[in-house]
Design a protein around this motif. Structure first.
Motif, mmCIF file in Angstrom:
data_model
loop_
_atom_site.group_PDB
_atom_site.id
_atom_site.type_symbol
_atom_site.label_atom_id
_atom_site.label_comp_id
_atom_site.label_asym_id
_atom_site.label_seq_id
_atom_site.Cartn_x
_atom_site.Cartn_y
_atom_site.Cartn_z
ATOM 1 N N PRO A 34 0.858 -1.251 -0.059
ATOM 2 C CA PRO A 34 -0.007 0.129 -0.251
ATOM 3 C C PRO A 34 0.866 1.328 0.061
ATOM 4 O O PRO A 34 2.021 1.351 0.329
ATOM 5 N N GLU A 35 0.388 2.446 -0.491
ATOM 6 C CA GLU A 35 1.014 3.585 -0.612
ATOM 7 C C GLU A 35 1.251 4.199 0.857
ATOM 8 O O GLU A 35 2.237 4.708 1.071
ATOM 9 N N ASN A 36 0.550 3.694 1.814
ATOM 10 C CA ASN A 36 1.028 4.258 3.202
ATOM 11 C C ASN A 36 1.733 3.282 3.947
ATOM 12 O O ASN A 36 1.678 3.153 5.221
ATOM 13 N N ILE A 37 2.572 2.163 3.510
ATOM 14 C CA ILE A 37 3.131 1.298 4.168
ATOM 15 C C ILE A 37 3.935 1.833 5.452
ATOM 16 O O ILE A 37 3.892 0.999 6.344
ATOM 17 N N GLU A 38 4.683 2.768 5.329
ATOM 18 C CA GLU A 38 5.597 3.195 6.340
ATOM 19 C C GLU A 38 4.638 3.605 7.613
ATOM 20 O O GLU A 38 5.328 3.782 8.558
ATOM 21 N N ARG A 39 3.565 3.795 7.342
ATOM 22 C CA ARG A 39 2.674 4.309 8.639
ATOM 23 C C ARG A 39 2.011 3.223 9.148
ATOM 24 O O ARG A 39 1.443 3.164 10.416
ATOM 25 N N LEU A 40 1.853 1.950 8.728
ATOM 26 C CA LEU A 40 1.437 0.797 9.192
ATOM 27 C C LEU A 40 2.030 0.237 10.371
ATOM 28 O O LEU A 40 3.182 0.340 10.376
ATOM 29 N N LYS A 41 1.535 -0.329 11.241
ATOM 30 C CA LYS A 41 1.953 -1.039 12.472
ATOM 31 C C LYS A 41 2.597 -2.213 11.984
ATOM 32 O O LYS A 41 3.735 -2.823 12.490
ATOM 33 N N THR A 42 1.922 -3.115 11.448
ATOM 34 C CA THR A 42 2.272 -4.365 10.852
ATOM 35 C C THR A 42 1.967 -4.866 9.561
ATOM 36 O O THR A 42 1.003 -4.367 8.908
ATOM 37 N N PHE A 43 2.778 -5.704 8.793
ATOM 38 C CA PHE A 43 2.736 -6.347 7.520
ATOM 39 C C PHE A 43 3.383 -7.515 7.609
ATOM 40 O O PHE A 43 4.434 -7.575 7.265
ATOM 41 N N THR A 44 2.532 -8.455 7.281
ATOM 42 C CA THR A 44 3.028 -10.064 7.676
ATOM 43 C C THR A 44 2.361 -10.872 6.644
ATOM 44 O O THR A 44 1.145 -10.910 6.655
ATOM 45 N N VAL A 45 3.298 -11.741 5.972
ATOM 46 C CA VAL A 45 2.584 -12.712 5.109
ATOM 47 C C VAL A 45 3.033 -14.153 5.899
ATOM 48 O O VAL A 45 4.014 -14.394 6.279
ATOM 49 N N THR A 46 1.962 -14.877 6.022
ATOM 50 C CA THR A 46 1.775 -16.237 6.562
ATOM 51 C C THR A 46 1.563 -17.226 5.698
ATOM 52 O O THR A 46 0.348 -17.301 5.076
ATOM 53 N N LYS A 126 -1.835 -15.823 3.737
ATOM 54 C CA LYS A 126 -2.512 -14.892 4.652
ATOM 55 C C LYS A 126 -1.548 -13.645 4.641
ATOM 56 O O LYS A 126 -0.483 -13.771 5.044
ATOM 57 N N LEU A 127 -2.326 -12.491 4.201
ATOM 58 C CA LEU A 127 -1.672 -11.079 4.562
ATOM 59 C C LEU A 127 -2.458 -10.441 5.716
ATOM 60 O O LEU A 127 -3.306 -9.967 5.480
ATOM 61 N N ASP A 128 -1.556 -10.341 6.995
ATOM 62 C CA ASP A 128 -1.985 -9.660 7.994
ATOM 63 C C ASP A 128 -1.480 -8.239 7.929
ATOM 64 O O ASP A 128 -0.133 -8.141 7.946
ATOM 65 N N TYR A 129 -2.217 -7.299 8.292
ATOM 66 C CA TYR A 129 -1.768 -5.704 8.357
ATOM 67 C C TYR A 129 -2.604 -5.012 9.275
ATOM 68 O O TYR A 129 -3.870 -5.410 9.425
ATOM 69 N N SER A 130 -2.084 -4.037 9.916
ATOM 70 C CA SER A 130 -2.877 -3.332 10.742
ATOM 71 C C SER A 130 -3.701 -2.295 10.179
ATOM 72 O O SER A 130 -3.038 -1.614 9.242
ATOM 73 N N LYS A 131 -4.731 -2.095 10.368
ATOM 74 C CA LYS A 131 -5.666 -1.149 9.706
ATOM 75 C C LYS A 131 -5.324 0.517 10.366
ATOM 76 O O LYS A 131 -5.515 1.239 9.641
ATOM 77 N N ASN A 132 -5.162 0.384 11.599
ATOM 78 C CA ASN A 132 -4.831 1.879 12.307
ATOM 79 C C ASN A 132 -3.268 1.861 12.085
ATOM 80 O O ASN A 132 -2.771 1.034 12.296
ATOM 81 N N VAL A 133 -3.120 3.229 11.785
ATOM 82 C CA VAL A 133 -1.854 3.716 11.594
ATOM 83 C C VAL A 133 -1.017 4.013 12.726
ATOM 84 O O VAL A 133 -1.823 4.163 13.933
ATOM 85 N N LYS A 134 0.209 3.982 12.888
ATOM 86 C CA LYS A 134 1.060 4.426 14.102
ATOM 87 C C LYS A 134 0.423 5.874 14.622
ATOM 88 O O LYS A 134 0.241 6.812 13.620
ATOM 89 N N GLN A 135 0.342 5.911 15.831
ATOM 90 C CA GLN A 135 -0.002 7.171 16.578
ATOM 91 C C GLN A 135 0.817 7.210 17.738
ATOM 92 O O GLN A 135 0.605 6.176 18.618
ATOM 93 N N ASN A 136 0.968 8.385 18.210
ATOM 94 C CA ASN A 136 1.714 8.685 19.640
ATOM 95 C C ASN A 136 2.887 7.621 19.726
ATOM 96 O O ASN A 136 3.063 7.157 21.023
ATOM 97 N N LYS A 145 -8.371 -6.525 16.867
ATOM 98 C CA LYS A 145 -9.500 -6.177 16.194
ATOM 99 C C LYS A 145 -8.960 -5.149 15.213
ATOM 100 O O LYS A 145 -9.752 -4.459 14.257
ATOM 101 N N ASP A 146 -7.533 -4.677 15.601
ATOM 102 C CA ASP A 146 -6.885 -3.572 14.685
ATOM 103 C C ASP A 146 -6.571 -4.252 13.549
ATOM 104 O O ASP A 146 -5.903 -3.547 12.576
ATOM 105 N N LYS A 147 -6.354 -5.605 13.305
ATOM 106 C CA LYS A 147 -5.618 -6.015 12.241
ATOM 107 C C LYS A 147 -6.531 -6.374 11.216
ATOM 108 O O LYS A 147 -7.792 -6.651 11.274
#
Length: 190
Positions: A34-46, A126-136, A145-147
C-alpha cells in the motif's frame, strides 16, 4: 494491500496443479504494497501448507526480477512456522516499495501426509496488516481487532494408483514382480 498465490506447473503459474509425493514444487506470492506502508504497524505474510513442507531457506522476496537487499533483516524477516513460514516486513523500511507488487518465491515438497483424494492439498497464504496507523509512538496494534487479513490459496493434487497384474483371461497372477517408472523428459536430472 492484496495478495495472490500461484503454483507452477510446466512453466505456467496457475491456481492448481498435480504432483507426486516427494516432488519439489515452485510457488509465488504477489503482494501489493500500500501507499501508506510506512505508517502501518504490521505487515506480515503467513504461508500455511497442508500435505506440503515449505523449504524456508528457499524464500526470496523480489521487486520485479531483483531480490531485495535485506542485510540484518532490515526490510523483512523469514521465520519457520510449522510446515510453513512467516515473512514479517518492516513497514518503516519499505518506502521504496510503496504502490509496487513484490513477489515472494519459494519451493515446497509434497510430503508423505499429502491427501490423495479430490480435496487436494491446500496451500493458504494470509496477509495480515494493521488497519490503524501508528500514532503517539505505538509500535504494535492495540488488539487483534486492529488487524485486517487478506488471503488466497492454491491446491496441489496427488493420487494413488492401484495396479493388478493379470493374465490374458483377467485372472490375477501371484508372485509377479515388476517395476513402475514415471516417464520424464529425456535428460532430466536423477
Amino acid at each position: 494491500p492484496d495478495v495472490d498465490k500461484k503454483v507452477e506447473k510446466n512453466g505456467t503459474w496457475q491456481e492448481a496443479a498435480d504432483y507426486s509425493v516427494g516432488d519439489s514444487i515452485n510457488y509465488k506470492i504477489d503482494v501489493t504494497i500500500p501507499e501508506n506502508i510506512e505508517r502501518l504497524k504490521t505487515f506480515t505474510v503467513t504461508d500455511t501448507p497442508t500435505g506440503l513442507t515449505d523449504k524456508v531457506d528457499s524464500v526470496v522476496v523480489k521487486d520485479g526480477d531483483t531480490a531485495i537487499a535485506n542485510e540484518n533483516n532490515s526490510v523483512y524477516e523469514v521465520k519457520q512456522n510449522g510446515n510453513g513460514f512467516i515473512v514479517k516486513f518492516v513497514p518503516s523500511a519499505m518506502a521504496a516499495y510503496k504502490g509496487k507488487t513484490l513477489t515472494i518465491t519459494y519451493t515446497a515438497v509434497l510430503n508423505k501426509d499429502a491427501m490423495t483424494t479430490s480435496m487436494g492439498n491446500c496451500n493458504t497464504v494470509k496477509l495480515d496488516y494493521s488497519k490503524n496507523v501508528k500514532q503517539n509512538g505505538d509500535e504494535e496494534p492495540d488488539s487483534d481487532k486492529d488487524k485486517k487479513t487478506v488471503q488466497d490459496e492454491t491446491v496441489v493434487y496427488t493420487f494413488k494408483i492401484k495396479i493388478n497384474k493379470t493374465d490374458e483371461n483377467g485372472k490375477g497372477l501371484n508372485g509377479v514382480e515388476f517395476d513402475l517408472y514415471k516417464e520424464v523428459t529425456n535428460g532430466t536430472e536423477n
